[in-house]
Design a protein around this motif. Structure first.
Motif, PDB file in Angstrom:
ATOM      1  N   LYS A  26       0.835  -1.202   0.000  1.00 41.56           N
ATOM      2  CA  LYS A  26       0.000   0.000   0.000  1.00 41.56           C
ATOM      3  C   LYS A  26       0.872   1.255   0.000  1.00 41.56           C
ATOM      4  O   LYS A  26       0.636   2.196  -0.771  1.00 41.56           O
ATOM      5  CB  LYS A  26      -0.908  -0.011   1.239  1.00 41.56           C
ATOM      6  N   MET A  27       1.899   1.268   0.827  1.00 38.57           N
ATOM      7  CA  MET A  27       2.777   2.423   0.911  1.00 38.57           C
ATOM      8  C   MET A  27       3.595   2.592  -0.368  1.00 38.57           C
ATOM      9  O   MET A  27       3.770   3.706  -0.865  1.00 38.57           O
ATOM     10  CB  MET A  27       3.697   2.307   2.122  1.00 38.57           C
ATOM     11  N   LYS A  28       4.070   1.487  -0.929  1.00 41.87           N
ATOM     12  CA  LYS A  28       4.843   1.572  -2.165  1.00 41.87           C
ATOM     13  C   LYS A  28       3.979   2.061  -3.327  1.00 41.87           C
ATOM     14  O   LYS A  28       4.461   2.802  -4.195  1.00 41.87           O
ATOM     15  CB  LYS A  28       5.495   0.223  -2.497  1.00 41.87           C
ATOM     16  N   LYS A  29       2.712   1.678  -3.358  1.00 45.38           N
ATOM     17  CA  LYS A  29       1.801   2.194  -4.382  1.00 45.38           C
ATOM     18  C   LYS A  29       1.664   3.704  -4.245  1.00 45.38           C
ATOM     19  O   LYS A  29       1.654   4.429  -5.245  1.00 45.38           O
ATOM     20  CB  LYS A  29       0.426   1.522  -4.283  1.00 45.38           C
ATOM     21  N   GLU A  30       1.562   4.173  -3.027  1.00 46.03           N
ATOM     22  CA  GLU A  30       1.465   5.607  -2.785  1.00 46.03           C
ATOM     23  C   GLU A  30       2.747   6.316  -3.241  1.00 46.03           C
ATOM     24  O   GLU A  30       2.694   7.405  -3.833  1.00 46.03           O
ATOM     25  CB  GLU A  30       1.207   5.873  -1.305  1.00 46.03           C
ATOM     26  N   VAL A  31       3.895   5.707  -2.978  1.00 47.85           N
ATOM     27  CA  VAL A  31       5.169   6.279  -3.419  1.00 47.85           C
ATOM     28  C   VAL A  31       5.180   6.406  -4.941  1.00 47.85           C
ATOM     29  O   VAL A  31       5.545   7.456  -5.483  1.00 47.85           O
ATOM     30  CB  VAL A  31       6.365   5.424  -2.926  1.00 47.85           C
ATOM     31  N   VAL A  32       4.774   5.349  -5.649  1.00 42.24           N
ATOM     32  CA  VAL A  32       4.764   5.380  -7.112  1.00 42.24           C
ATOM     33  C   VAL A  32       3.828   6.477  -7.608  1.00 42.24           C
ATOM     34  O   VAL A  32       4.194   7.257  -8.505  1.00 42.24           O
ATOM     35  CB  VAL A  32       4.374   4.004  -7.695  1.00 42.24           C
ATOM     36  N   GLU A  33       2.639   6.553  -7.055  1.00 41.00           N
ATOM     37  CA  GLU A  33       1.680   7.576  -7.475  1.00 41.00           C
ATOM     38  C   GLU A  33       2.242   8.980  -7.277  1.00 41.00           C
ATOM     39  O   GLU A  33       2.126   9.839  -8.160  1.00 41.00           O
ATOM     40  CB  GLU A  33       0.373   7.417  -6.705  1.00 41.00           C
ATOM     41  N   LYS A  34       2.848   9.239  -6.132  1.00 44.76           N
ATOM     42  CA  LYS A  34       3.406  10.557  -5.847  1.00 44.76           C
ATOM     43  C   LYS A  34       4.584  10.872  -6.758  1.00 44.76           C
ATOM     44  O   LYS A  34       4.718  11.990  -7.247  1.00 44.76           O
ATOM     45  CB  LYS A  34       3.814  10.664  -4.380  1.00 44.76           C
ATOM     46  N   MET A  35       5.432   9.894  -6.982  1.00 46.35           N
ATOM     47  CA  MET A  35       6.580  10.123  -7.859  1.00 46.35           C
ATOM     48  C   MET A  35       6.136  10.407  -9.285  1.00 46.35           C
ATOM     49  O   MET A  35       6.706  11.281  -9.944  1.00 46.35           O
ATOM     50  CB  MET A  35       7.550   8.950  -7.807  1.00 46.35           C
ATOM     51  N   LYS A  36       5.139   9.675  -9.756  1.00 47.72           N
ATOM     52  CA  LYS A  36       4.619   9.945 -11.099  1.00 47.72           C
ATOM     53  C   LYS A  36       4.098  11.371 -11.190  1.00 47.72           C
ATOM     54  O   LYS A  36       4.353  12.082 -12.164  1.00 47.72           O
ATOM     55  CB  LYS A  36       3.506   8.952 -11.461  1.00 47.72           C
ATOM     56  N   ARG A  37       3.381  11.782 -10.165  1.00 44.89           N
ATOM     57  CA  ARG A  37       2.787  13.113 -10.178  1.00 44.89           C
ATOM     58  C   ARG A  37       3.850  14.212 -10.054  1.00 44.89           C
ATOM     59  O   ARG A  37       3.803  15.208 -10.754  1.00 44.89           O
ATOM     60  CB  ARG A  37       1.772  13.238  -9.038  1.00 44.89           C
ATOM     61  N   ILE A  38       4.837  14.006  -9.193  1.00 43.09           N
ATOM     62  CA  ILE A  38       5.827  15.045  -8.916  1.00 43.09           C
ATOM     63  C   ILE A  38       6.999  15.011  -9.890  1.00 43.09           C
ATOM     64  O   ILE A  38       7.413  16.050 -10.413  1.00 43.09           O
ATOM     65  CB  ILE A  38       6.326  14.933  -7.459  1.00 43.09           C
ATOM     66  N   LEU A  39       7.555  13.833 -10.115  1.00 41.33           N
ATOM     67  CA  LEU A  39       8.753  13.707 -10.958  1.00 41.33           C
ATOM     68  C   LEU A  39       8.444  13.361 -12.415  1.00 41.33           C
ATOM     69  O   LEU A  39       9.264  13.618 -13.292  1.00 41.33           O
ATOM     70  CB  LEU A  39       9.684  12.633 -10.380  1.00 41.33           C
ATOM     71  N   GLY A  40       7.311  12.718 -12.627  1.00 36.68           N
ATOM     72  CA  GLY A  40       6.955  12.284 -13.976  1.00 36.68           C
ATOM     73  C   GLY A  40       7.153  10.792 -14.153  1.00 36.68           C
ATOM     74  O   GLY A  40       7.897  10.154 -13.411  1.00 36.68           O
ATOM     75  N   GLU A  41       6.475  10.252 -15.154  1.00 34.67           N
ATOM     76  CA  GLU A  41       6.482   8.803 -15.409  1.00 34.67           C
ATOM     77  C   GLU A  41       7.842   8.276 -15.869  1.00 34.67           C
ATOM     78  O   GLU A  41       8.146   7.112 -15.683  1.00 34.67           O
ATOM     79  CB  GLU A  41       5.433   8.468 -16.476  1.00 34.67           C
ATOM     80  N   GLU A  42       8.652   9.134 -16.465  1.00 38.83           N
ATOM     81  CA  GLU A  42       9.905   8.692 -17.068  1.00 38.83           C
ATOM     82  C   GLU A  42      11.121   8.919 -16.161  1.00 38.83           C
ATOM     83  O   GLU A  42      12.234   8.581 -16.541  1.00 38.83           O
ATOM     84  CB  GLU A  42      10.131   9.435 -18.390  1.00 38.83           C
ATOM     85  N   HIS A  43      10.917   9.509 -15.002  1.00 34.90           N
ATOM     86  CA  HIS A  43      12.048   9.801 -14.114  1.00 34.90           C
ATOM     87  C   HIS A  43      12.634   8.490 -13.575  1.00 34.90           C
ATOM     88  O   HIS A  43      11.896   7.576 -13.217  1.00 34.90           O
ATOM     89  CB  HIS A  43      11.576  10.695 -12.959  1.00 34.90           C
TER      90      HIS A  43
END
Length: 124
Positions: free
Chosen positions: A19-36
Motif C-alpha cells: 500500500k505504501m509503495k503504491k502511494e510512493v509510485v503515485e506521488k513520484m509519477k505526479r511530482i517527478l513524472g512517469e519517465e524519471h
C-alpha cells in the motif's frame, strides 16, 4: 516513505508495504513524472513486493513496463536495463513461462558477456 515500506516488508507486513509503495509510485509519477529514473525504480520496488505477495501477474505487468521504460530511456546495453530484464525473467519463471524466461536470461548473459568483453578491451 519507500524506506519505511521496505522496513515494513522486512517485518512481514506485505500488505502495508505494498500500500505504501503504491502511494510512493503515485506521488513520484505526479511530482517527478512517469519517465524519471526514481519513479521507474519505485515501480520496480512495488513489483517486487507484489511478487512477494503472490500477485505474480500484476508484478510481471509492472516489470514489463519497467523494462520498456529502461530500454527506451537508457538503451539496450545499460546495466539497469539488463538488470530489469533479469528481474522480469525471474517473474516469468514464477508464472510458469519457462521458455520465455530462459530466452530472456540467455539474452541477459549474452549482453553481460559482451559488455564485460568491451570493458576488458578498453583496459588493454
Amino acid at each position: 516513505m519507500n524506506n519505511l515500506a521496505v522496513t515494513l516488508e522486512d517485518q512481514g507486513q506485505l500488505n502495508e508495504a505494498a500500500k505504501m509503495k503504491k502511494e510512493v509510485v503515485e506521488k513520484m509519477k505526479r511530482i517527478l513524472g512517469e519517465e524519471h529514473p526514481d519513479t521507474i525504480s519505485a515501480m520496480n520496488n512495488l513489483a517486487v513486493t507484489l511478487r512477494d505477495q503472490g500477485q505474480i501477474d500484476e508484478a510481471a505487468k509492472m516489470k514489463k513496463e519497467v523494462l520498456e521504460k529502461r530500454r527506451r530511456i537508457l538503451g539496450e546495453e545499460h546495466p539497469d536495463t539488463i538488470r530489469a530484464m533479469n528481474n522480469l525473467a525471474g517473474t516469468l519463471k514464477d508464472q510458469g513461462q519457462l521458455n520465455e524466461a530462459a530466452k530472456m536470461l540467455e539474452e541477459v548473459v549474452e549482453k553481460r558477456r559482451r559488455i564485460h568483453t568491451l570493458e576488458e578491451q578498453r583496459r588493454i
